[in-house]
Every structure is written in structure tokens, then in C-alpha cells.
Design an enzyme around this catalytic site. Structure first.
Site, PDB file in Angstrom:
ATOM      1  CB  SER A 172      66.314  80.763 133.719  1.00  0.00           C
ATOM      2  OG  SER A 172      64.990  80.678 133.262  1.00  0.00           O
ATOM      3  CG  ASP A 190      58.125  78.806 131.827  1.00  0.00           C
ATOM      4  OD1 ASP A 190      57.483  79.495 131.006  1.00  0.00           O
ATOM      5  OD2 ASP A 190      59.338  78.976 132.048  1.00  0.00           O
TER       6      ASP A 190
HETATM    7  C1  S3P Z   1      62.518  83.095 131.123  1.00  0.00           C
HETATM    8  C2  S3P Z   1      61.474  83.970 131.298  1.00  0.00           C
HETATM    9  C3  S3P Z   1      60.065  83.611 131.070  1.00  0.00           C
HETATM   10  C4  S3P Z   1      59.864  82.113 130.925  1.00  0.00           C
HETATM   11  C5  S3P Z   1      60.926  81.468 130.078  1.00  0.00           C
HETATM   12  C6  S3P Z   1      62.303  81.705 130.696  1.00  0.00           C
HETATM   13  C7  S3P Z   1      63.898  83.551 131.402  1.00  0.00           C
HETATM   14  O1  S3P Z   1      59.644  84.228 129.860  1.00  0.00           O
HETATM   15  O2  S3P Z   1      58.602  81.829 130.381  1.00  0.00           O
HETATM   16  O3  S3P Z   1      60.723  80.082 129.968  1.00  0.00           O
HETATM   17  O4  S3P Z   1      64.807  82.699 131.524  1.00  0.00           O
HETATM   18  O5  S3P Z   1      64.104  84.768 131.507  1.00  0.00           O
HETATM   19  P1  S3P Z   1      58.994  85.708 129.828  1.00  0.00           P
HETATM   20  O6  S3P Z   1      60.058  86.692 130.115  1.00  0.00           O
HETATM   21  O7  S3P Z   1      58.466  85.848 128.425  1.00  0.00           O
HETATM   22  O8  S3P Z   1      57.899  85.678 130.847  1.00  0.00           O
END
Ligand code: S3P
Length: 450
Positions: free
Chosen positions: A29, A328
Site C-alpha cells: 500500500s 487481506d
Molecule cells: C488497499 C486496500 C484494501 C486492500 C488492498 C490494499 C490499499 O482494499 O484489500 O490489498 O492499499 O488501499 P479495499 O479498499 O478494496 O478494501
């Protein structure tokens, strides 16, 4: 690469105790956001510890296509020279995001207020995922969806309004990607864009925007609802970023060390932002021996060194309020739960159905194929564990282009009586390219299926 490579089956066998130090690559992220914001800001951003997985490398290519100049120095530090806020260039080609929902949705938000066409494409997994959650708020801001596949899926072409309208947007599902997309759209919009977030999700976008100099404020009301306001058209200035180790990748090593008897593994420098530590909280409740030491701040984020020792686990009920902070991690939690005494019940996990695969279905089918008792509802999941792994394994798991499904089931195989095969190990490279060599180095019996 977009996984048109031939499938590469990988197998894991029952393994001896794992031991050693596991250096986990950078947080996915934070890596995406470093490239996106560095590519947008004025001046130089340096990024050390960037995750060099396929997902992030797609973001690097996209940032270049929008005018950023990006190189790596001799020490491997990424140097990003951005265009300046409001000055992205019109891309000449469709923007390819491969498997990456985060890259695609964050750049879609960013470009949603630019007065030119941008086209978003991805692999079959990404092309099946819902984009309405991003396009709906962008439409409110004046963005035109020129083309999309049925149900607002990729390929998508958008054209931002020359005069974007600031909005107050209440995020309808707990999603850091949706929150971030609206805030990023707000950067090229006159006035104040507000995101209302009833359930707090990972806050890296807010933290990093503030670090780059955006006028952003967060207020939490008496009901715990966050109001995030960003003022558009301000100056963003390049930053020095150190990316900590990804807790969502560390999760696989943590669970492997817990369920393989006799193991002890040290994992240094893991991100401990409270919006990301739900799995550790859950594992501690299950009886896991995880020592958390040297808590410190690095680059504005809390990090710590972990030492994980194999443990007898017991089943727990995982409260729905925790799901955003471990969204996740449910596939690998399901593997830990397979070796726990008693059932583990996971509430409010419906969002897992729209990840890189329908993760509730993929985990359920994979566990069933390997003799683990589980039950699945529309938005809940239950695993009935058995500590010794007796009778487990022997099955082949369909990974559906989902890196976390592939890695989770390889860990299952390391503690099962019989080996577990995943039909394709290629997707692991999207987020954790070092996964197989690192596990081999720690002593796991894992490799290409013969
Ligand atoms: C993320 C948000 C999450 C997560 C993804 C990374 C991010 O998704 O599942 O692996 O970096 O903002 P969602 O916003 O769909 O929950």
C-alpha cells in the site's frame, strides 16, 4: 507482466521446523502511494525499500506514462521526479495495471479530475472486479465515463471535467481504495473535497498526503465517523520515503512459524500501523507466541521487530469490527485456524468476495480439497480446526490469479500430512516475489511441482 505466462504449479510438503531471520519486502500500500504521490509532487521524491513486485512496477510504468521521471540509483533507491500537482500529462496508451486493484483504483481517482481521456486495463482477475465504487463518486465530481464493460468493469475510459466539482462523499463500504480515490480526485479540484468514513480503514493516503504538504484535516465525530477534508489545487513537494516491511506479507511467515512445530523466526521492521494489525491481535487471542519488540517510528509509521515461536492455537470468534484491519489476512488466518483446537468463526467478511478472487469461495474449495472442515455464508466463514494436520493435504488448489490464495495454501501444505499443490505460483510475484526462496532459506520443503 499480466500473467499470460503459462501456469506454474507449486507444491509444499510437510516441513521441518523453520528457523532464521525473515526480511520481508516493502509494504504494498505504501509503495503504490509513494510512486503515485512522488510522480505527482514537484521536485524529487526518494523511496527506499520499495516493494518491487509486479503490482507496484505497473504503478511505476503508469506514473511514467503520466509524465513522472523515475529511475533507481546504484543503491537501489528509487528517484521519482514528479510533474507538479495538476500537471499530469495525457497518456498516449491505455494504462496497464496487471492484477493490481490498488494501483488501478488509486490512479483512476487521481485521473478522474483531468480534462483528458485515460483508459484503464488489467488482467482477467482485475477485469472482473467492480469499478463502480470508484466511478460513482467520480461521476458526482463531473467525470464522464466514456466507456466501460458491463457492470462498470475494465476496460474503462474516463474523461475528467475541466471544472471538477468538490463533493462530500460517504464511503458506502469499508474501503481504503475508495477513500483514497476520492481524496486523490480532490487534489485537482477547486475547494474542499470531503470523505466521510464510517469504518476506519488503512490511513496511509491521509498520512502521506500530509507529508507531501497537502492541506488535509481529519476529524472524528462522537460516533467515531471520520471526516477527511482535502483542499484541492495546492502544492505538493517531493519527500524522502522509507517503506517498512509489509505486515500482509509477513502474515504468511508468521502463520508458517506458528503451525510448523518447533519453529522460531525473527521478522524485523514490520509496519505496525493499527489499521493493519488485526491479524496479530487475532493470533494473540488464539494463543500465538508472537513477541513484539523495539516499537519505533520510521517515516511517520510505527514499526516493530517480531519473534514468532510455534504455538498451540485455539479457535476464536473474529469480530466484524476488526475486519478492515485484517482484510487481506483472512485466507492465511483460515490456514492458522485449520490447525487450531475448535472452530474459528469470522464475521462480516463479505468484501472478500470482490478481491483478486472471490476469496471466501477460493479458500473454502481449497480447504475442502485438502480435508479441512469449513463452512461458508454470504458474509461469514468458519473453519473447524484439527491441531495435528492428520489426514490434511493431497489436494490441488485453484488460485484464480490470486497471490494470497497461492501463498496461503502453500503454508497449509508445510504443516499437513500430505503435500498441497497450487495450480499456479506465478501470481505470487505480484506482491511477494521473494516468497519461495525465503521459505526455502528458513527450511521449508517447497518447490515447483513435478
Ligand atoms: C488497499 C486496500 C484494501 C486492500 C488492498 C490494499 C490499499 O482494499 O484489500 O490489498 O492499499 O488501499 P479495499 O479498499 O478494496 O478494501
Amino acid at each position: 507482466m499480466s500473467h499470460h505466462a503459462p501456469a506454474k504449479p507449486v507444491s509444499a510438503n510437510r516441513s521441518n521446523a523453520l528457523a532464521g531471520i525473515a526480511k520481508i519486502p516493502g509494504d504494498k500500500s505504501i509503495s503504490h502511494r509513494s510512486i503515485l504521490l512522488g510522480g505527482l509532487a514537484s521536485g524529487l521524491t526518494t523511496v527506499s525499500g520499495l516493494l518491487e513486485g509486479e503490482d507496484v512496477l505497473h504503478s511505476v510504468d503508469v506514473a511514467r506514462a503520466l509524465g513522472a521521471v523515475i529511475d533507481q540509483d546504484a543503491d537501489g533507491v528509487w528517484q521519482v521526479r514528479g510533474t507538479g500537482n495538476g500537471a499530469l500529462l495525457e497518456p498516449e496508451q491505455p494504462l496497464q495495471f496487471g492484477n493490481s486493484g490498488t494501483g488501478c483504483r488509486l490512479f483512476m481517482g487521481l485521473l478522474g479530475t483531468y480534462d483528458f481521456d485515460s483508459t484503464f486495463i488489467g488482467d482477467p482477475s482485475l477485469s472482473s472486479r467492480p469499478m463502480a465504487r470508484i466511478l460513482d463518486p467520480l461521476r458526482l465530481m463531473g467525470c464522464q465515463v466514456v466507456e466501460s464493460s458491463s457492470g462498470d468493469r475494465l476496460p474503462v475510459t474516463i474523461h475528467g471535467s475541466p471544472m471538477a466539482t468538490p463533493v462530500q462523499y460517504r464511503v458506502p463500504m469499508p474501503s481504503a481504495q475508495v477513500k483514497s480515490a476520492v481524496l486523490l480526485a480532490g487534489l485537482n479540484t477547486p475547494g474542499i473535497t470531503t470523505v466521510i468514513e464510517p469504518v476506519m480503514t488503512r490511513d496511509h493516503t491521509e498520512k502521506m498526503l500530509t507529508g507531501f504538504g497537502a492541506a488535509l484535516e481529519v476529524e472524528t465525530d462522537q460516533d467515531g465517523v471520520r471526516h477527511i477534508r482535502v483542499e484541492g489545487q495546492g502544492q505538493l513537494t517531493g519527500q524522502k520515503i522509507e517503506v517498512p516491511s509489509d505486515p500482509s506479507s509477513a502474515a504468511f511467515i508468521i502463520v508458517a512459524a506458528l503451525v510448523i512445530p518447533g519453529s522460531k523466526v525473527e521478522i524485523p521492521g514490520v509496519l505496525m500501523n493499527p489499521t493493519r494489525t488485526g491479524l496479530i491481535a487475532t493470533l494473540l487471542e488464539m494463543g500465538a507466541d508472537i513477541a513484539i519488540e523495539n516499537r519505533r517510528i520510521s517515516g511517520g509509521e510505527e514499526i516493530a521487530d517480531l519473534t514468532v515461536t510455534s504455538s498451540e492455537l485455539k479457535g476464536v470468534r473474529v469480530p466484524g469490527e476488526r475486519s478492515a484491519s485484517m482484510i487481506d489476512e483472512y485466507p492465511i488466518l483460515s490456514v492458522a485456524a485449520s490447525f487450531a483446537n475448535g472452530p474459528t468463526y469470522m464475521e462480516d467478511v463479505g468484501e472478500l468476495r470482490v478481491k483478486e478472487s472471490d476469496r471466501l469461495a477460493a479458500v473454502a474449495r481449497g480447504l475442502e480439497a485438502n480435508g479441512v472442515d469449513c463452512a461458508e455464508g454470504e458474509d461469514w466463514f468458519e473453519v473447524k480446526g484439527r491441531p495435528d494436520g492428520k489426514g490434511y493435504g493431497g489436494g490441488t488448489v485453484q488460485t484464480h490469479l490470486d497471490h494470497r490464495i497461492a501463498m496461503s495454501f502453500l503454508i497449509l501444505g508445510m504443516a499437513s500430512e500430505k503435500s498441497v499443490t497450487v495450480d499456479d505460483g506465478n501470481p505470487i510475484a505480484t506482491s511477494f516475489p521473494e516468497f519461495l526462496p525465503l521459505l526455502k532459506q528458513l527450511g521449508a520443503s517447497i518447490g515447483e511441482a513435478t
